[in-house]
Design a protein around this motif. Structure first.
Motif, PDB file in Angstrom:
ATOM      1  N   ILE A 383       0.876  -1.184   0.000  1.00 39.35           N
ATOM      2  CA  ILE A 383       0.000   0.000   0.000  1.00 39.35           C
ATOM      3  C   ILE A 383       0.907   1.226   0.000  1.00 39.35           C
ATOM      4  O   ILE A 383       1.137   1.874   1.027  1.00 39.35           O
ATOM      5  CB  ILE A 383      -0.942   0.024   1.224  1.00 39.35           C
ATOM      6  N   LYS A 384       1.461   1.538  -1.142  1.00 38.81           N
ATOM      7  CA  LYS A 384       2.389   2.663  -1.195  1.00 38.81           C
ATOM      8  C   LYS A 384       2.311   3.350  -2.548  1.00 38.81           C
ATOM      9  O   LYS A 384       1.915   2.771  -3.553  1.00 38.81           O
ATOM     10  CB  LYS A 384       3.815   2.214  -0.909  1.00 38.81           C
ATOM     11  N   ASP A 385       2.705   4.627  -2.517  1.00 40.50           N
ATOM     12  CA  ASP A 385       2.693   5.411  -3.748  1.00 40.50           C
ATOM     13  C   ASP A 385       4.091   5.464  -4.340  1.00 40.50           C
ATOM     14  O   ASP A 385       5.018   4.809  -3.863  1.00 40.50           O
ATOM     15  CB  ASP A 385       2.152   6.817  -3.476  1.00 40.50           C
ATOM     16  N   SER A 386       4.250   6.247  -5.388  1.00 40.98           N
ATOM     17  CA  SER A 386       5.540   6.346  -6.063  1.00 40.98           C
ATOM     18  C   SER A 386       6.565   7.057  -5.177  1.00 40.98           C
ATOM     19  O   SER A 386       6.258   8.099  -4.598  1.00 40.98           O
ATOM     20  CB  SER A 386       5.388   7.125  -7.368  1.00 40.98           C
ATOM     21  N   PRO A 387       7.777   6.524  -5.072  1.00 40.22           N
ATOM     22  CA  PRO A 387       8.813   7.216  -4.299  1.00 40.22           C
ATOM     23  C   PRO A 387       9.238   8.536  -4.934  1.00 40.22           C
ATOM     24  O   PRO A 387       9.914   9.343  -4.299  1.00 40.22           O
ATOM     25  CB  PRO A 387       9.969   6.208  -4.273  1.00 40.22           C
ATOM     26  N   ASP A 413      -3.031  14.038 -14.638  1.00 35.62           N
ATOM     27  CA  ASP A 413      -3.103  14.536 -13.265  1.00 35.62           C
ATOM     28  C   ASP A 413      -2.422  13.541 -12.325  1.00 35.62           C
ATOM     29  O   ASP A 413      -1.576  12.749 -12.763  1.00 35.62           O
ATOM     30  CB  ASP A 413      -4.561  14.807 -12.877  1.00 35.62           C
ATOM     31  N   SER A 414      -2.797  13.544 -11.065  1.00 34.51           N
ATOM     32  CA  SER A 414      -2.125  12.667 -10.088  1.00 34.51           C
ATOM     33  C   SER A 414      -2.301  11.185 -10.401  1.00 34.51           C
ATOM     34  O   SER A 414      -1.545  10.350  -9.911  1.00 34.51           O
ATOM     35  CB  SER A 414      -2.649  12.960  -8.685  1.00 34.51           C
ATOM     36  N   HIS A 415      -3.290  10.841 -11.200  1.00 33.66           N
ATOM     37  CA  HIS A 415      -3.522   9.434 -11.528  1.00 33.66           C
ATOM     38  C   HIS A 415      -2.462   8.862 -12.461  1.00 33.66           C
ATOM     39  O   HIS A 415      -2.425   7.650 -12.674  1.00 33.66           O
ATOM     40  CB  HIS A 415      -4.912   9.256 -12.146  1.00 33.66           C
ATOM     41  N   VAL A 416      -1.618   9.708 -12.998  1.00 33.91           N
ATOM     42  CA  VAL A 416      -0.582   9.212 -13.902  1.00 33.91           C
ATOM     43  C   VAL A 416       0.754   9.003 -13.191  1.00 33.91           C
ATOM     44  O   VAL A 416       1.689   8.437 -13.761  1.00 33.91           O
ATOM     45  CB  VAL A 416      -0.420  10.185 -15.098  1.00 33.91           C
ATOM     46  N   VAL A 417       0.851   9.411 -11.914  1.00 34.56           N
ATOM     47  CA  VAL A 417       2.140   9.395 -11.210  1.00 34.56           C
ATOM     48  C   VAL A 417       2.660   7.971 -11.025  1.00 34.56           C
ATOM     49  O   VAL A 417       3.794   7.652 -11.398  1.00 34.56           O
ATOM     50  CB  VAL A 417       2.025  10.111  -9.848  1.00 34.56           C
ATOM     51  N   GLU A 418       1.852   7.111 -10.427  1.00 32.92           N
ATOM     52  CA  GLU A 418       2.300   5.733 -10.188  1.00 32.92           C
ATOM     53  C   GLU A 418       2.432   4.957 -11.495  1.00 32.92           C
ATOM     54  O   GLU A 418       3.307   4.098 -11.632  1.00 32.92           O
ATOM     55  CB  GLU A 418       1.326   5.027  -9.232  1.00 32.92           C
ATOM     56  N   SER A 609      -1.889   1.923  -6.318  1.00 31.16           N
ATOM     57  CA  SER A 609      -0.574   1.791  -5.690  1.00 31.16           C
ATOM     58  C   SER A 609       0.457   1.464  -6.762  1.00 31.16           C
ATOM     59  O   SER A 609       0.125   1.254  -7.933  1.00 31.16           O
ATOM     60  CB  SER A 609      -0.615   0.677  -4.650  1.00 31.16           C
ATOM     61  N   LEU A 610       1.709   1.411  -6.353  1.00 28.86           N
ATOM     62  CA  LEU A 610       2.748   0.994  -7.301  1.00 28.86           C
ATOM     63  C   LEU A 610       2.466  -0.410  -7.830  1.00 28.86           C
ATOM     64  O   LEU A 610       2.660  -0.685  -9.021  1.00 28.86           O
ATOM     65  CB  LEU A 610       4.120   1.029  -6.625  1.00 28.86           C
ATOM     66  N   HIS A 611       1.991  -1.292  -6.935  1.00 29.76           N
ATOM     67  CA  HIS A 611       1.658  -2.651  -7.384  1.00 29.76           C
ATOM     68  C   HIS A 611       0.501  -2.609  -8.376  1.00 29.76           C
ATOM     69  O   HIS A 611       0.550  -3.254  -9.440  1.00 29.76           O
ATOM     70  CB  HIS A 611       1.294  -3.537  -6.194  1.00 29.76           C
ATOM     71  N   GLY A 612      -0.542  -1.841  -8.052  1.00 34.47           N
ATOM     72  CA  GLY A 612      -1.676  -1.729  -8.964  1.00 34.47           C
ATOM     73  C   GLY A 612      -1.271  -1.152 -10.305  1.00 34.47           C
ATOM     74  O   GLY A 612      -1.731  -1.608 -11.366  1.00 34.47           O
ATOM     75  N   ALA A 613      -0.393  -0.140 -10.279  1.00 34.28           N
ATOM     76  CA  ALA A 613       0.083   0.470 -11.518  1.00 34.28           C
ATOM     77  C   ALA A 613       0.880  -0.534 -12.346  1.00 34.28           C
ATOM     78  O   ALA A 613       0.749  -0.587 -13.583  1.00 34.28           O
ATOM     79  CB  ALA A 613       0.944   1.691 -11.202  1.00 34.28           C
ATOM     80  N   SER A 614       1.690  -1.337 -11.680  1.00 38.28           N
ATOM     81  CA  SER A 614       2.487  -2.346 -12.394  1.00 38.28           C
ATOM     82  C   SER A 614       1.585  -3.370 -13.081  1.00 38.28           C
ATOM     83  O   SER A 614       1.856  -3.799 -14.213  1.00 38.28           O
ATOM     84  CB  SER A 614       3.427  -3.068 -11.415  1.00 38.28           C
ATOM     85  N   VAL A 615       0.497  -3.754 -12.392  1.00 44.54           N
ATOM     86  CA  VAL A 615      -0.449  -4.694 -12.985  1.00 44.54           C
ATOM     87  C   VAL A 615      -1.076  -4.087 -14.242  1.00 44.54           C
ATOM     88  O   VAL A 615      -1.211  -4.750 -15.280  1.00 44.54           O
ATOM     89  CB  VAL A 615      -1.549  -5.072 -11.966  1.00 44.54           C
TER      90      VAL A 615
END
Length: 626
Positions: A383-387, A413-418, A609-615
């Motif tokens: 449960i983490k965002d982009s470093p 917007d912020s949805h593209v960060v991760e 999250s980073l995991h969700g973005a990777s998926v």
């Protein structure tokens, strides 16, 4: 100081709208002005006490701080102590960690500074912070520390110079507040320099009435007190969360309060109204009611997962006054009695309380909210965002990272960060890097001129078009929020804050952006907004049923309705644009989910999250292309 029953009645007029505003009743959209009423009252009462004693040569700063400690700290510490076990039972680790920080800040009279620093796009909603309301106490406490010292240093100059200096401070503070309301709204709302002028209205009235009498004309007193009362009521009914505040708008309730203090003399209608026994009774317990209402509402919203009916909210408002009477009768009153509690005891009690609550808060914060309390089926760290969020989000100069050959870019917007980080992480094995472009809360804005968002968008698009090495552009926005409004704590209801024509403008701007990029030879990937969760990811896990393998989020039917405009319009997107729809990845026919077998897919209620973005990147872009 002579007791004025109408001042206690005025306290009731201040506290009731604040409670009803925090409870969410629409008719009290400007109920937050009750705090401003309190500021004027405080400025008047404290100044009256100080200058009366200074004029008689009897003022003692030790006695003054003793009175303030008796008045403020016992009830405050009592409420904080009661909050701690409920926080342990009902708050997620990150919320408990924030609660620990607030314990320290409240104990050191700096909670307004903490909540200012915490305020922002990803701040936990104010409805869920048990001690958020203490920011106003911190403002008053800072005033209590500074104002007596100012008077001690300037009193020998004479009243005239004291008032001249205070007048200069008043206009500077008001001017900064007006500027800050539009340029630095969070700092403007929370900090003493932009609130000081409100206290000074009460200060000026205290100085005037010390050396002059009330107006002798009963007709004038009657008229001005009615006008003042109407100014406060007008502010409560007409103002709302979109009103720039504090600013010149705040002159309406604060001057209205000043008129009541100055003109609501005996025999006026407003004096009779404010002196009614019932209203005075509410005023007497107003401090405790103010302390209790926010924790009761916040913890109920945590425990009931935001599903608080109007009946429950009304019951909690009533409970605020029941608990207020208890703490007023058995905590406030005994501690204010010097025959029961000596000066030595009150100072010792204050010191112990400050040390104890600060220590507890520091321990909670150091332990990161005691994550081990929760049975996370998958690693909590997912449960983490982009470093790189802090470094690369909402900046004019884009970030480029992970590869020497910058062939990809992100835009949104912020949805593209991760998504940017996950994409860069995937591409770095080929030494291909990404140019990261994101701006917080920025909707597609080709039609909106001269806003910071539109300026950033134009500059970014021009740069992308003028970069021949950038061949692929990933685009993503939280369109549903811009088109319908936020859904947090509203599930399963469907917000509908905007019109169809407003939605059409946003969609039209998005298509214009696609056309521009395509015309200039770019390959465009459009990542549709991921399904929203009913609550934050941690909250979903906190209350998850043990038999559930994966964290169940919103019903698929709800999300299809919530995002219906976008889903219905996907066919109008140019065929060259490659559409990635996380709904097809995160949902089945009945539910959308917040986790899979490897990790949690979100870090709040709508950002992956980073995991969700990777998926999304792996399954939606690269697996789909193969």
């Amino acid at each position: 100081m002579k007791y004025r029953s109408e001042i206690d009645g005025l306290r009731a007029i201040a506290v009731l709208p604040v409670i009803l505003f925090h409870a969410g009743f629409e008719w009290f959209g400007g109920g937050f002005v009750g705090v401003d009423v309190f500021f004027v009252i405080s400025g008047y009462l404290i100044t009256t006490i100080i200058i009366s004693e200074m004029a008689e040569g009897k003022f003692s700063i030790i006695n003054f701080y003793e009175r303030r400690a008796r008045r403020i700290l016992p009830a405050l510490f009592f409420v904080m102590a009661v909050c701690i076990p409920f926080a342990w039972l009902w708050l997620t680790p990150s919320d408990l960690k924030d609660f620990g920080q607030s314990l320290v800040a409240v104990s050191t009279f700096s909670s307004n500074i903490l909540f200012w620093l915490e305020s922002g796009y990803f701040d936990t909603t104010s409805e869920l912070k048990p001690l958020l309301h203490t920011w106003s106490l911190a403002v008053e406490e800072q005033y209590y520390i500074l104002f007596p010292i100012f008077l001690l240093l300037t009193w020998r100059l004479g009243i005239k110079w004291v008032l001249i200096i205070l007048s200069i401070v008043f206009f500077i503070s008001l001017g900064v507040a007006q500027w800050g309301a539009y340029n630095k709204p969070f700092a403007n709302f929370y900090l003493l320099p932009t609130r000081g002028w409100e206290l000074l209205i009460g200060v000026f009235i205290a100085f005037y009435l010390k050396y002059n009498s009330h107006l002798k004309s009963q007709t004038l007193n009657q008229a001005l007190s009615l006008i003042g009362f109407c100014m406060i009521i007008y502010s409560i009914i007409v103002f709302n969360a979109s009103t720039p505040f504090p600013s010149l708008y705040a002159l309406i309730p604060t001057i209205g309060t000043g008129l009541l203090i100055f003109c609501a003399v005996p025999k006026t209608f407003i004096h009779k109204l404010l002196s009614l026994k019932f209203i005075v009774g509410i005023g007497l317990v107003s401090y405790s009611a103010y302390l209790w209402h926010q924790p009761l509402l916040a913890f109920a919203r945590h425990r009931l997962l935001g599903d608080t009916s109007e009946v429950i909210i009304i019951a909690l408002c009533i409970a605020s006054f029941v608990t207020a009477w208890f703490s007023w009768r058995f905590v406030e009153e005994p501690f204010r009695n010097k025959n029961v509690i000596s000066r030595k005891v009150i100072y010792l009690f204050s010191a112990i309380g400050i040390f104890l609550f600060s220590s507890i808060g520091l321990m909670i914060n150091k332990q990161n909210g005691f994550v081990e309390r929760i049975d996370f089926k998958i690693g909590y760290d997912s449960i983490k965002d982009s470093p790189l969020r802090l470094k690369c989000h909402t900046i004019e100069i884009p970030c480029e990272y992970f590869g020497d050959s910058i062939e990809w870019a992100s835009f949104g917007d912020s949805h593209v960060v991760e998504l940017s980080y996950a994409l860069a992480d995937y591409l770095q094995q080929k030494n291909i890097g990404i140019q990261h472009n994101s701006y917080s809360g920025c909707q597609p804005s080709k039609s909106i001129m001269n806003s910071p968002c539109s300026k950033w968008s134009k500059q970014t698009i021009d740069r992308l078009i003028g970069s021949p090495n950038i061949k692929n552009i990933l685009v993503s926005f939280r369109l549903t929020s811009y088109m319908y409004g936020d859904s947090y704590l509203k599930y399963p209801n469907l917000p509908n804050d905007f019109s169809e024509s407003e939605r059409d403008i946003i969609w039209g701007d998005l298509l214009k952006i696609f056309d521009l990029l395509l015309e200039n030879g770019k390959t465009v990937y459009f990542v549709v907004q991921a399904p929203e969760l009913p609550l934050y990811m941690e909250q979903m896990v906190f209350w998850q049923k043990k038999e559930e393998k994966f964290t169940r989020g919103a019903k698929r039917e709800w999300w299809d309705k919530r995002n219906s405009y976008v889903f219905n319009k996907l066919g109008s997107i140019p065929k060259q644009v490659k559409i990635v729809n996380p709904t097809e990845i995160f949902c089945d026919s009945k539910y959308c989910y917040g986790s899979d077998e490897k990790g949690y897919l979100y870090f709040d209620d709508n950002h992956v999250s980073l995991h969700g973005a990777s998926v999304i990147i792996e399954k939606g872009i690269f697996e789909a292309e193969h």
